[in-house]
Each structure stands twice: as structure tokens, then as C-alpha cells.
Motif scaffolding. Structure first.
Motif, PDB file in Angstrom:
ATOM      1  N   MET A 355       3.787 -42.967  82.727  1.00  0.00           N
ATOM      2  CA  MET A 355       3.717 -41.643  82.113  1.00  0.00           C
ATOM      3  C   MET A 355       3.986 -40.586  83.175  1.00  0.00           C
ATOM      4  SD  MET A 355       2.782 -42.203  78.886  1.00  0.00           S
ATOM      5  CE  MET A 355       2.167 -40.610  78.381  1.00  0.00           C
ATOM      6  N   ILE A 356       4.883 -39.629  82.852  1.00  0.00           N
ATOM      7  CA  ILE A 356       5.157 -38.494  83.732  1.00  0.00           C
ATOM      8  C   ILE A 356       4.577 -37.241  83.088  1.00  0.00           C
ATOM      9  CG2 ILE A 356       6.967 -36.962  84.578  1.00  0.00           C
ATOM     10  CD1 ILE A 356       6.649 -39.318  86.312  1.00  0.00           C
ATOM     11  N   LYS A 357       3.737 -36.556  83.817  1.00  0.00           N
ATOM     12  CA  LYS A 357       3.125 -35.310  83.351  1.00  0.00           C
ATOM     13  C   LYS A 357       3.645 -34.181  84.223  1.00  0.00           C
ATOM     14  CE  LYS A 357      -1.143 -34.562  84.368  1.00  0.00           C
ATOM     15  NZ  LYS A 357      -2.627 -34.651  84.387  1.00  0.00           N
ATOM     16  N   GLN A 358       4.278 -33.184  83.586  1.00  0.00           N
ATOM     17  CA  GLN A 358       4.788 -32.027  84.303  1.00  0.00           C
ATOM     18  C   GLN A 358       3.969 -30.797  83.905  1.00  0.00           C
ATOM     19  OE1 GLN A 358       8.659 -32.724  82.102  1.00  0.00           O
ATOM     20  NE2 GLN A 358       8.673 -30.501  82.219  1.00  0.00           N
ATOM     21  N   GLN A 359       3.551 -30.040  84.899  1.00  0.00           N
ATOM     22  CA  GLN A 359       2.645 -28.917  84.633  1.00  0.00           C
ATOM     23  C   GLN A 359       3.074 -27.724  85.467  1.00  0.00           C
ATOM     24  OE1 GLN A 359      -1.443 -29.697  85.525  1.00  0.00           O
ATOM     25  NE2 GLN A 359      -2.195 -27.901  84.409  1.00  0.00           N
ATOM     26  N   LYS A 360       3.303 -26.613  84.785  1.00  0.00           N
ATOM     27  CA  LYS A 360       3.592 -25.353  85.446  1.00  0.00           C
ATOM     28  C   LYS A 360       2.280 -24.702  85.841  1.00  0.00           C
ATOM     29  CE  LYS A 360       5.875 -20.917  84.663  1.00  0.00           C
ATOM     30  NZ  LYS A 360       6.618 -20.091  83.675  1.00  0.00           N
TER      31      LYS A 360
END
Length: 787
Positions: A355-360
Motif C-alpha cells: 500500500m502506498i499512502k501519499q499525504q500533503k
């Protein structure tokens, strides 16, 4: 000893008896075979020469103390502890050094160092062993044929009996029946006999105990992988003894032949099953296992059949290494980020979830399910943090994260990246940024899809394990605490520069004494080295090899000073810094004469022929035009009658001149000639004349025509100039009608009415002579036709 002494005495007595009849010299006995280390004697019969004798062994003089004289004609040489493999003994006269005779002494050894093993013909069966294999050593002359016999005796059969025969130093005896196998238990002895045509020798008797030479069958092995270890089990096939067994388990990681091998010893009862746990193994790695066992003081069994096993993944040992490659922003401002990670071997056969989680920064995160190696996500121009999560069944997840800087964010960046290749290794160095950093990440790829990366704290790194002769793109990115700087990419560099491309000859154009050669280079590899120079090698039949060189930018050359009508062999060699390649051989034959001279002659002849034909054609066309153009005869003109009329009725000329001017007429008109002054023409004298058109001169075309009957006097110079101009541009003759027309006109009796203007026609070329008006007067008259 006593049989040998008796033999010598008999030889001496025979020699003495024989010597009474003849004086002969010789050495006895001939060609002896003795055991190594034994004693022997040699007798020299020296009745043929007076005085003492001497002995030599392989050309070395033997001490006189080893020989003694029996009588005046017999001397005995005693050799003790003889160890020479082969020796030549000579008897010589001491006074003259004359050789009186000689013999060859060879030694043999008896078999020694006997060893025996009780073994099995079938490694899958157990019980009582069925084979007895014995080995020994024997130093003999290799050219001799030796027959060996193994003799055995036991407590049941105290007398030795033959159990096997062999022609080599090993022999195997197979016991098929139970009674035979019983002989193998307990104590027994072995003796080896060696026999040839020259000697017979027995080894020393060797005693054996069956349990000390029993080589048990190989075990059966099983290996079971666990999440954090390996369970090794084996089964001992022999159950006929309750003695203690010793076993060894060896295993290694199946990487290459130089991998470290571990061996573990374990003692157990031969009837029990062996078991062992191997921990601290690498996850998802292949290991090789084998086991062997032996009775106490007995030789080891054969190794079991090798087993290979793939270990399971131990999630507690997983250390993810996450990295990213950030592409340039698109027009819409979005950037593609490729997330890459290592830490989970690709050989693992377990099921994982990535799982890849991208967060600004300051916003909620979004998750993406990815594959097992890479994952592409899109981010805007702001800074983001990407987190990778790996899950396996119900085990605890493993995570790692990486920072993606914002576009234009003020972050450190390395400068002045230098790269160099050396024997397949890339050396990379750079200058550190001014801001302090915690390390550097170096990522590199040869195709833009498969990436490798490594971390270092220094400003230089050595990249190894690269594909041979492949171009690599290298990027260096500084690392900060929790963040990353901007990456700097180096110029593309090859892991190793290879040989230049394949050279092929394109064409060879041969002349009589020269040849023009051209070639081409096909680069089949991405990292082929640039050609430094080309060398053309050429050889005439039965001649030396010659060569000429061209620089790497030119792919053609001219060969000079060749022999006409000769066959040459030719090939081109391309040389670079890393090596050279050469083309296939090309054969050509020089011309007997220069073909360029023949070509030049043919071209010149063709051009000349074309010019001649063109000139002839032009002349023919001009002649045809000239021939087809009608040329009127001035004698047939109506003006011819004017000359006669001028004799009868002379004109009144206002202004006389030596040359009267002739003016060309305008469009053709019908007119009557002017009458002489003072005369009134009668009706019968009225004749109708038809005057042809005369083309006016260019300088008079725009002037008003002169009045009828008006004469324009001019000076002689002007008349001459006008005539010259008319000779160049206009016809020198005046237009006129033919005589026939004039005759027809005079033959008609018609009234002179107003002259009608004739229809305009194209200009015609006419010819006029100045004497056609007056045959007696050479000066012409000025005549002007009325318009």
C-alpha cells in the motif's frame, strides 16, 4: 642365505672346472630380481686378465671392502640392504679399466599399507554388509604384469584362502550367502600376494575388526522450512546394531561455489532418527543440506542425497528501503512519482499486500494498492510524504516513508558530479552543498525502468555489479533529517566501453595502378568505442603485406603504386582505445589499362560527334531555308521598263547627286509613276503600275510620308551612310512587281482612275540593282514612290 651361498659355490666350481679348458671373463648371476632392502652377491670370473679387478655400480666405483677374492680368477661382490630400483654392476680390470662383464639387478617390493572396508552394493538396503573392498600400495616397474591375490583367514577358517583376484591395487569380494557374510563379523586377517614372471612377493598380514571397517549406508534426509528456522530430519537405515553413531549435517546458502559451508556434528543411537533445528537463516533464500553418519572408529558413510529448500520470510527481519523518482511537472502542474523499495526478496513465494499512502502537508492522505516492486502516483507541485506499508496475512505490517519536495523549494543540491568507468565499475564523485546534510542517495538505471540505489555518507561512491557495456543515468540526492534535497543527474556514462563496431567493405574500384576503397562501420552495441584510426591491409599474390592508415573520421582511401593486372587481398581494421575489429577479406584485380582514359576518350568522341552532327544539322536547316526562300530576279521587275522610258522622257531632277537615294515604301499601293515636266500624258500613255510594298527604315517609320512627286536632296555623305545602314538592317533592293505583272498591266486598255490602296501584307525581301534603270549610266536615280 644358505641356498644363495650354495648356488655361488656351484657357480665358482663350475667356472673353475671350465677355466681349465679356456680363459674367459664374465659376471654371474645375470638379471637378478631381489626384494628391496635384501642382500645379494655377484661373482666376477677374471681368468682372462692378470691382476686385480674393480667394481662399478651405475658408473660409480664400489669400495674394495665389499669384494673379496676366492682365488686368482674369481672375485665375489657382496651388496647389503640393496634399495636401488634398477642398477648395472660392471667388473673391470684394475690395470687396464677393461670391462670384463656385467649384470643388471632389479628390485621389487611387497604389497603394503593394506586397508579394507565393509560396504553395501545397494545404498537403499540395510543389514549385514555384502562387500569387502581392500586397497594396498605396491611400488613396481610399471611395465611388468602383476597378478594380485587377496588371502583371508578368520576365527571360523584359520587357514588363509583366496577371496578375490585383481591386476590393480584394489580388489572387491562380494558375499552373497549368509554363511559368507558371517565370516565378516569378528576378527579376520588379510594378506596380498603379488606374482609376476620374475618374482613372487607376499605382504605383511593385516588384522581387521568388522565394526571398525563397517561403512554404513547413507541416511535419508528431509528438510522443512519454518517462518524463522529450518527443521532437518534424517533416518538411519541400519538397525542391525545398537552401537553409537556419529552424524554430520552440512548446509550452505546456494549463491555461488564460494559460499561458506557450515557443518554440525551430532551423536545419537544408530537405531534412532536424527533431528536438528537450523535457525538464523536468511529470509526467502535457498539452502542446500546433506547428512552422513558413521559407527564409532568406522569410516563415514556416503553423503545423503542433497536437499534444497527455500526459507520463509521472517517479517521481523524485514528492513524496507523506500526511494522515489520524481518526474518533471506536466502542463497541468502534476508530477509523476515512482515509488521503489527493497527489503523483501523477490524470491519469496508468500503473498504480500503493498500500500502506498501519499499525504500533503496539513491534508488527509490517499492510499493506492501497488504491485510488488514499483508504484506510480501523481502529486501536485506541493511537498508530499509517501509511505509504503507491507502486509502478510495476520502479521504486523512493515512501513517506511520518503519525502517529495515541493517545486522550487529551497533545499540543498549537490554540484559538479564527476563519473569515470574502470573495468566495469563506475566511480562517482560530487561536491557537497553548502547546507549540512546527513547523507546522499545515489540511484542509477540503464533503461529507465529498473532502478538501483544506495546510500552513503561520503561524497564519492563506487557502483559495482553493473551490466556490461550499458549506458547508465546516475542521480545524486542529498538527504536531510526527515527530508530530501533536489537531485542532480550526471551525464550518461557507459559501464564499460567495448570494441568498435563491425567493419564492412562497401566498394573497391580498381584501376591499373591504383584502387579506391570505401567501407562502413555498423555499431551494434550501445557502448561501442569510437574508432581512432582505420588501417587497410592489402597483399598481392606472393608479395608482402602492405598497409595504409586513415584517421577515424574518414571511411575511404586510395591505394597507389599497385601492379597492373594483379590480384590483391584486402581487409580493413578499425582500431579504438579498447580494441579493434576487422572486416572480411575482399579480393580484387587491377586493370591492365587505366579505364578512366578509355572513358575520357569515349566522352570526348561522343561530344565531338554531337557537335559535328549539330553543326551539320544547323547548316542543313539554314540551307533548306535559303533554298526554299524565293529570290526575285531584278530583270523581271516592272522597273526594268523605266530605264527605257528614261531614255525617251528624262526626269527633271531638282537636285543632282552622284548617288540618288532610294527610299523604302510603306504598305503596298497602286500608283502611277510621275510624268516628266512639260508633258501631258495622253490617254494611251496612261498605264497602271503596281508598286510592291517597301518596308520603311526605322528612322522614317514615324515621319510623315513625302508628298507625291517630291524629291529630297541629300549630301553624298548622308547617302553613303544611309546605304550602309540599309545594307545591315534592310533589304538592299526595292520592292517591285514582276515583269509579267507589268506586261499584263500594259496590255490592258483601261482608264487611269483613282488608285486604290492594296491590302496590307507581310514585308517581302526584294533585290534591286542600281543599273537596271539605265544600262549605260552606272549611277542610279533617286526614285520615290508615292504613298
Amino acid at each position: 642365505m644358505f641356498p644363495l651361498l650354495a648356488q655361488l659355490i656351484l657357480i665358482v666350481i663350475a667356472s673353475i672346472c671350465k677355466g681349465k679348458h679356456e680363459n674367459t671373463c664374465n659376471v654371474f648371476p645375470k638379471d637378478q630380481y631381489i626384494e628391496v632392502g635384501s642382500d645379494t652377491k655377484v661373482v666376477c670370473h677374471s681368468s682372462c686378465v692378470p691382476g686385480k679387478i674393480s667394481w662399478t655400480l651405475n658408473k660409480r666405483v664400489i669400495d674394495e671392502s665389499l669384494s673379496h677374492t676366492i682365488n686368482s680368477s674369481h672375485t665375489v661382490l657382496s651388496l647389503r640392504n640393496f634399495t636401488e630400483h634398477s642398477a648395472t654392476v660392471l667388473c673391470r680390470s684394475a690395470a687396464t679399466e677393461e670391462v670384463l662383464g656385467g649384470t643388471t639387478i632389479r628390485t621389487y617390493s611387497k604389497p603394503s599399507k593394506i586397508s579394507c572396508i565393509l560396504d553395501y552394493d545397494n545404498q537403499e538396503a540395510g543389514g549385514v554388509p555384502e562387500l569387502l573392498t581392500c586397497n594396498w600400495e605396491h611400488q613396481i616397474n610399471p611395465s611388468k604384469d602383476i597378478n594380485y591375490t587377496v588371502l583371508s583367514a578368520s576365527w571360523l577358517h584359520p587357514f588363509q584362502s583366496e577371496i578375490c583376484n585383481s591386476r590393480v591395487t584394489t580388489c572387491t569380494s562380494k558375499y552373497k550367502t549368509i554363511s559368507d557374510k558371517i565370516l565378516l563379523f569378528g576378527d579376520f586377517n588379510i594378506t596380498v600376494r603379488a606374482k609376476s614372471a620374475d618374482f613372487e612377493a607376499y605382504s605383511e598380514t593385516q588384522d581387521f575388526t568388522s565394526y571398525h571397517i563397517w561403512k554404513i549406508v547413507r541416511p535419508k534426509l528431509e528438510v522443512t522450512p519454518r517462518p524463522d528456522s529450518l527443521l532437518v530430519k534424517w533416518t538411519q537405515m541400519d538397525s542391525s546394531t545398537e552401537s553409537q553413531c556419529f552424524c554430520q549435517v552440512k548446509y550452505s546458502k546456494a549463491i555461488n561455489e564460494r559460499t561458506t559451508e557450515w557443518v554440525i556434528d551430532k551423536a545419537l543411537n544408530c537405531e534412532d532418527k536424527g533431528e536438528m533445528i537450523i535457525d538464523k537463516v536468511d529470509s526467502c533464500s535457498t539452502y542446500k543440506f546433506a547428512v552422513r553418519c558413521a559407527l564409532a572408529e568406522a569410516p563415514w558413510s556416503d553423503w545423503s542425497l542433497e536437499k534444497k529448500v527455500l526459507t520463509k520470510l521472517n517479517m521481523t527481519d524485514v528492513k524496507l528501503r523506500l526511494w522515489r523518482k520524481v518526474a518533471e511537472p506536466l502542463k497541468n502542474g502534476l508530477r509523476t512519482v515512482r515509488a521503489m523499495w527493497t527489503g523483501i526478496p523477490s524470491t519469496c513465494q508468500d503473498t504480500f499486500t503493498y500500500m502506498i499512502k501519499q499525504q500533503k502537508t496539513g491534508e488527509n492522505s490517499t492510499q493506492t494498492v501497488c504491485g510488488n516492486a514499483t508504484c506510480d502516483v501523481e502529486v501536485n507541485q506541493d511537498a508530499h510524504r509517501i509511505t509504503l506499508t507491507v502486509l502478510q496475512n495476520d502479521t504486523l505490517p512493515v512501513e517506511d516513508s520518503v519525502y517529495v519536495p515541493a517545486v522550487g523549494e529551497s533545499l540543498p543540491q549537490v554540484t559538479d558530479i564527476q563519473t569515470r568507468n574502470y573495468e566495469g565499475v563506475l566511480l562517482v564523485s560530487w561536491k557537497a552543498p553548502i547546507q549540512p546534510v546527513s547523507g546522499y542517495m545515489i540511484d542509477y538505471t540503464h533503461d529507465g525502468n529498473q532502478f538501483h540505489w544506495m546510500e552513503t555518507k561520503y561524497t564519492n561512491v563506487k557502483l559495482i555489479g553493473l551490466l556490461d557495456k550499458k549506458p547508465y543515468n546516475i542521480t545524486v540526492t542529498p538527504l536531510l533529517d526527515g527530508r530530501t534535497g533536489h537531485g542532480t543527474q550526471a551525464l550518461q556514462i557507459c559501464s564499460r566501453v567495448g570494441d568498435p563496431g563491425n567493419v564492412s567493405i562497401v566498394n573497391v574500384e580498381a584501376y591499373d595502378k591504383s584502387a579506391f576503397v570505401s567501407w562502413d562501420v555498423t555499431t551494434q552495441k550501445e557502448c561501442s568505442d569510437a574508432v581512432v584510426r582505420y588501417t587497410v591491409f592489402y597483399t598481392a599474390q606472393n608479395g608482402p603485406q602492405l598497409n595504409v592508415t586513415a584517421d577515424g573520421k574518414r571511411q575511404y582511401i586510395s591505394l597507389k603504386d599497385l601492379t597492373p593486372d594483379t590480384q590483391y587481398h584486402l581487409y580493413v581494421q578499425a582500431t579504438a582505445r579498447t580494441g579493434s575489429t576487422q572486416s572480411s577479406e575482399w579480393l580484387f584485380i587491377t586493370k591492365r589499362f587505366d579505364p578512366r582514359l578509355v572513358t575520357a576518350l569515349l566522352v570526348c568522341g561522343s561530344i565531338s560527334m554531337v557537335l559535328v552532327l549539330s553543326f551539320g544539322l544547323c547548316c542543313a536547316v539554314q540551307w533548306k531555308k535559303f533554298k526554299d526562300k524565293p529570290v526575285p530576279n531584278p530583270g523581271d521587275s516592272s522597273v526594268a521598263g523605266w530605264s527605257l522610258a528614261s531614255h525617251q522622257q528624262p526626269f527633271s531632277i531638282p537636285c543632282e547627286s552622284h548617288y540618288d537615294r532610294v527610299y523604302p515604301e510603306g504598305p503596298r499601293r497602286k500608283s502611277t509613276p510621275p510624268l516628266p515636266k512639260g508633258r501631258n500624258p495622253t490617254r494611251d500613255q496612261m498605264e497602271e503600275y503596281t508598286v510592291p510594298d517597301i518596308v520603311p527604315s526605322p528612322d522614317t517609320q514615324n515621319k510623315d510620308p513625302a508628298e507625291p512627286g517630291e524629291f529630297n536632296p541629300s549630301s553624298p555623305g548622308e547617302s553613303t551612310a544611309l546605304l550602309l545602314l540599309e545594307n545591315n538592317q534592310l533589304s538592299p533592293y526595292r520592292s517591285q512587281s514582276s515583269v509579267e505583272a507589268a506586261v499584263q498591266g500594259t496590255g490592258k486598255q483601261s482608264k487611269h482612275v483613282a488608285v486604290k490602296q492594296q491590302e496590307k501584307t507581310g514585308p517581302a525581301t526584294v533585290y534591286v540593282t542600281l543599273d537596271m534603270f539605265d544600262h549605260g549610266n552606272r549611277h542610279g536615280r533617286e526614285i520615290e514612290a508615292e504613298p
